[in-house]
Motif scaffolding. Structure first.
Motif, PDB file in Angstrom:
ATOM      1  N   ALA A  88       7.530 -15.975 100.739  1.00 23.21           N
ATOM      2  CA  ALA A  88       8.862 -16.028 100.131  1.00 23.21           C
ATOM      3  C   ALA A  88       9.871 -15.247 100.964  1.00 23.21           C
ATOM      4  CB  ALA A  88       8.813 -15.494  98.714  1.00 23.21           C
ATOM      5  N   ASP A 110      13.071 -16.861 102.839  1.00 16.25           N
ATOM      6  CA  ASP A 110      14.407 -16.395 102.466  1.00 16.25           C
ATOM      7  C   ASP A 110      15.147 -15.788 103.649  1.00 16.25           C
ATOM      8  OD1 ASP A 110      16.410 -16.063 100.495  1.00 16.25           O
ATOM      9  OD2 ASP A 110      15.898 -13.929 100.369  1.00 16.25           O
ATOM     10  N   LYS A 130      16.361 -19.871 105.468  1.00 16.00           N
ATOM     11  CA  LYS A 130      17.661 -20.032 104.816  1.00 16.00           C
ATOM     12  C   LYS A 130      18.838 -19.809 105.761  1.00 16.00           C
ATOM     13  CE  LYS A 130      20.529 -17.894 101.613  1.00 16.00           C
ATOM     14  NZ  LYS A 130      20.792 -16.550 101.330  1.00 16.00           N
ATOM     15  N   LEU A 144      18.922 -17.519  95.360  1.00 11.81           N
ATOM     16  CA  LEU A 144      17.774 -18.080  94.655  1.00 11.81           C
ATOM     17  C   LEU A 144      17.876 -19.600  94.576  1.00 11.81           C
ATOM     18  CD1 LEU A 144      15.159 -17.609  93.099  1.00 11.81           C
ATOM     19  CD2 LEU A 144      16.527 -17.374  91.030  1.00 11.81           C
ATOM     20  N   LEU A 145      19.064 -20.112  94.343  1.00 13.73           N
ATOM     21  CA  LEU A 145      19.263 -21.563  94.308  1.00 13.73           C
ATOM     22  C   LEU A 145      19.019 -22.181  95.684  1.00 13.73           C
ATOM     23  CD1 LEU A 145      20.058 -24.005  92.625  1.00 13.73           C
ATOM     24  CD2 LEU A 145      22.433 -23.520  93.182  1.00 13.73           C
ATOM     25  N   LEU A 158      16.966 -20.986  97.976  1.00 12.19           N
ATOM     26  CA  LEU A 158      15.516 -20.949  98.178  1.00 12.19           C
ATOM     27  C   LEU A 158      14.836 -22.075  97.418  1.00 12.19           C
ATOM     28  CD1 LEU A 158      12.957 -19.549  99.258  1.00 12.19           C
ATOM     29  CD2 LEU A 158      13.003 -18.142  97.198  1.00 12.19           C
ATOM     30  N   LEU A 159      15.223 -22.255  96.170  1.00 13.59           N
ATOM     31  CA  LEU A 159      14.614 -23.322  95.372  1.00 13.59           C
ATOM     32  C   LEU A 159      14.957 -24.703  95.926  1.00 13.59           C
ATOM     33  CD1 LEU A 159      15.116 -21.957  91.759  1.00 13.59           C
ATOM     34  CD2 LEU A 159      13.007 -22.064  93.072  1.00 13.59           C
ATOM     35  N   SER A 160      16.160 -24.866  96.457  1.00 17.48           N
ATOM     36  CA  SER A 160      16.520 -26.167  97.020  1.00 17.48           C
ATOM     37  C   SER A 160      15.718 -26.461  98.289  1.00 17.48           C
ATOM     38  CB  SER A 160      18.016 -26.239  97.295  1.00 17.48           C
ATOM     39  OG  SER A 160      18.379 -25.364  98.337  1.00 17.48           O
ATOM     40  N   LEU A 191      12.661 -25.222  98.969  1.00 13.59           N
ATOM     41  CA  LEU A 191      11.278 -25.481  98.542  1.00 13.59           C
ATOM     42  C   LEU A 191      11.156 -26.831  97.842  1.00 13.59           C
ATOM     43  CD1 LEU A 191      10.246 -21.947  97.236  1.00 13.59           C
ATOM     44  CD2 LEU A 191       9.636 -23.033  99.402  1.00 13.59           C
ATOM     45  N   GLY A 192      12.100 -27.165  97.003  1.00 17.69           N
ATOM     46  CA  GLY A 192      12.071 -28.458  96.327  1.00 17.69           C
ATOM     47  C   GLY A 192      12.257 -29.614  97.284  1.00 17.69           C
ATOM     48  N   GLN A 226       8.991 -30.087  99.110  1.00 13.22           N
ATOM     49  CA  GLN A 226       7.982 -30.691  98.248  1.00 13.22           C
ATOM     50  C   GLN A 226       8.272 -32.183  98.032  1.00 13.22           C
ATOM     51  OE1 GLN A 226       7.648 -28.994  94.357  1.00 13.22           O
ATOM     52  NE2 GLN A 226       5.812 -30.142  93.856  1.00 13.22           N
TER      53      GLN A 226
END
Length: 82
Positions: A9, A13, A17, A30-31, A33-35, A37-38, A41
């Protein structure tokens, strides 16, 4: 196991990023990072670029809709007070 996950992580990050977003985005970290990772995936390696772009586009679209709705309802409120 926890140390391994934290290391991944932190690496994502702090390295991925900035390479992808270049500091020009108003996305919350955080958004972002999630974008990333998503996107990875859902789309594989190309998702590193596409994920944050889609989230930034949606954020901009929602901001535009919010400002338009604000402008539409503002004149009606002024009419009702008179």
């Amino acid at each position: 196991m926890a140390a391994y996950c934290v290391a991944i992580a932190v690496t994502i990050d702090n390295i991925v990023k900035p390479l992808v977003l270049h500091g020009r985005s108003n996305l919350h970290p955080l958004l972002a990072l999630l974008s990333v990772l998503g996107g990875v995936q859902a789309l594989g390696p190309i998702g590193i670029l596409v994920g944050p772009m889609v989230v930034a586009f949606l954020q901009t679209l929602l901001n535009m809709v919010h400002s338009e709705l604000k402008n539409i309802t503002k004149p009606q409120a002024e009419i009702e007070t008179q």
